[in-house]
Design a protein around this motif. Structure first.
Motif, PDB file in Angstrom:
ATOM      1  N   ALA A 115       0.835  -1.209   0.000  1.00 52.63           N
ATOM      2  CA  ALA A 115       0.000   0.000   0.000  1.00 52.63           C
ATOM      3  C   ALA A 115       0.866   1.255   0.000  1.00 52.63           C
ATOM      4  CB  ALA A 115      -0.924  -0.004   1.209  1.00 52.63           C
ATOM      5  N   ALA A 116       1.971   1.224   0.747  1.00 48.77           N
ATOM      6  CA  ALA A 116       2.876   2.381   0.769  1.00 48.77           C
ATOM      7  C   ALA A 116       3.498   2.600  -0.603  1.00 48.77           C
ATOM      8  CB  ALA A 116       3.964   2.174   1.824  1.00 48.77           C
ATOM      9  N   GLY A 117       3.881   1.505  -1.257  1.00 48.36           N
ATOM     10  CA  GLY A 117       4.471   1.615  -2.585  1.00 48.36           C
ATOM     11  C   GLY A 117       3.491   2.136  -3.616  1.00 48.36           C
ATOM     12  N   ARG A 118       2.263   1.630  -3.568  1.00 47.36           N
ATOM     13  CA  ARG A 118       1.258   2.096  -4.524  1.00 47.36           C
ATOM     14  C   ARG A 118       0.921   3.562  -4.296  1.00 47.36           C
ATOM     15  NH1 ARG A 118       1.058   0.774  -9.071  1.00 47.36           N
ATOM     16  NH2 ARG A 118       1.139   3.000  -9.363  1.00 47.36           N
ATOM     17  N   ALA A 157      -4.139   0.290   5.508  1.00 50.28           N
ATOM     18  CA  ALA A 157      -4.273   1.669   5.967  1.00 50.28           C
ATOM     19  C   ALA A 157      -2.951   2.207   6.502  1.00 50.28           C
ATOM     20  CB  ALA A 157      -5.362   1.762   7.044  1.00 50.28           C
ATOM     21  N   GLU A 158      -2.194   1.348   7.179  1.00 55.49           N
ATOM     22  CA  GLU A 158      -0.884   1.786   7.681  1.00 55.49           C
ATOM     23  C   GLU A 158       0.013   2.227   6.523  1.00 55.49           C
ATOM     24  OE1 GLU A 158       3.257  -0.180   8.984  1.00 55.49           O
ATOM     25  OE2 GLU A 158       1.508  -1.060   9.994  1.00 55.49           O
ATOM     26  N   GLY A 159       0.087   1.373   5.505  1.00 58.08           N
ATOM     27  CA  GLY A 159       0.943   1.704   4.372  1.00 58.08           C
ATOM     28  C   GLY A 159       0.463   2.906   3.598  1.00 58.08           C
ATOM     29  N   ALA A 160      -0.839   3.006   3.399  1.00 57.46           N
ATOM     30  CA  ALA A 160      -1.389   4.116   2.621  1.00 57.46           C
ATOM     31  C   ALA A 160      -1.187   5.450   3.316  1.00 57.46           C
ATOM     32  CB  ALA A 160      -2.883   3.877   2.374  1.00 57.46           C
ATOM     33  N   ALA A 164       4.442   9.914   0.488  1.00 59.25           N
ATOM     34  CA  ALA A 164       5.356   9.451  -0.557  1.00 59.25           C
ATOM     35  C   ALA A 164       6.780   9.943  -0.317  1.00 59.25           C
ATOM     36  CB  ALA A 164       4.857   9.912  -1.918  1.00 59.25           C
ATOM     37  N   GLU A 165       6.903  11.185   0.155  1.00 53.08           N
ATOM     38  CA  GLU A 165       8.231  11.764   0.366  1.00 53.08           C
ATOM     39  C   GLU A 165       8.977  11.100   1.522  1.00 53.08           C
ATOM     40  OE1 GLU A 165       5.425  13.365   0.100  1.00 53.08           O
ATOM     41  OE2 GLU A 165       5.601  14.540  -1.746  1.00 53.08           O
ATOM     42  N   GLU A 166       8.266  10.364   2.372  1.00 51.25           N
ATOM     43  CA  GLU A 166       8.885   9.718   3.528  1.00 51.25           C
ATOM     44  C   GLU A 166       9.036   8.214   3.343  1.00 51.25           C
ATOM     45  OE1 GLU A 166       6.798  10.817   7.083  1.00 51.25           O
ATOM     46  OE2 GLU A 166       6.757  12.949   6.543  1.00 51.25           O
TER      47      GLU A 166
END
Length: 206
Positions: A115-118, A157-160, A164-166
């Motif tokens: 999710a963080a990557g997307r 939800a954690e990843g989302a 993006a900058e972090e």
């Protein structure tokens, strides 16, 4: 001498692209052979080819993942975390870490990292390779099934929620603090990987 090294680097960059397309075809043996041939040449080509070298190293990590060499894949990904990557490349790196977490039966981390990557790639409106998206979606679907709807939703939800900058800092924290970290491991200072523009292995297209 410099011109010859540059020409070798360009040829190795093309070989790395062919390795990625071999992965997409499912020809893992050819992909591994091509990328293992190209990566040392790109690494030795100097600052002008640093982005291509990083892209080739990512391709090598994906090849290692798909052939079950998880420790080698992790080693390659760790080295990439020492680079200052553009947002879109950090996003794909996070997705690759998600696949590694999935292979190691860590579904919550897999979903959070994916999710963080997307989120990072959506931030820069990057279009994903359909093959890569399908592969990732299959793995994350399995992770979601393993967790159940509520836990899967919380992990995503954690990843989302990671800006993006972090994302680079989030990945570094994952390596240093998560179960994947190993005693004695230290990341090198992050350095720029934007020497010669995006590499096709980082921003694949159909």
């Amino acid at each position: 001498m410099a011109r010859a090294r540059g020409l070798r680097g360009e040829a190795a960059g093309f070989e790395a692209e062919l390795a990625w397309f071999a992965l997409r075809r499912g020809d893992l043996t050819t992909a591994a052979e091509r990328i293992e041939s190209a990566l040392p040449v790109l690494r030795a080509a100097g600052p002008a080819m640093i982005s291509s070298a990083a892209g080739a190293q990512h391709t090598a990590a994906v090849a290692a993942l798909l052939t079950g060499r998880l420790d080698h894949a992790e080693e390659l990904l760790r080295e990439l975390c020492a680079l200052e990557l553009p947002i879109e490349q950090s996003g794909m790196l996070a997705e690759t870490f998600a696949l590694l977490a999935h292979r190691r039966d860590r579904p919550e981390r897999a979903l959070a990292l994916a999710a963080a990557g997307r989120n990072a790639q959506d931030r820069v409106e990057m279009l994903a390779d359909p093959w890569w998206s399908a592969h990732l979606d299959t793995a994350m679907g399995q992770a979601e099934t393993a967790l159940g709807p509520e836990r899967a939703k919380a992990a995503r939800a954690e990843g989302a929620a990671v800006p993006a900058e972090e994302l680079g800092a989030y990945l570094t924290a994952e390596l240093l603090n998560g179960p994947q970290s190993r005693p004695g491991c230290r990341l090198r200072p992050r350095r720029s990987a934007t020497g010669n523009g995006p590499s096709p292995a980082w921003s694949p297209r159909a």
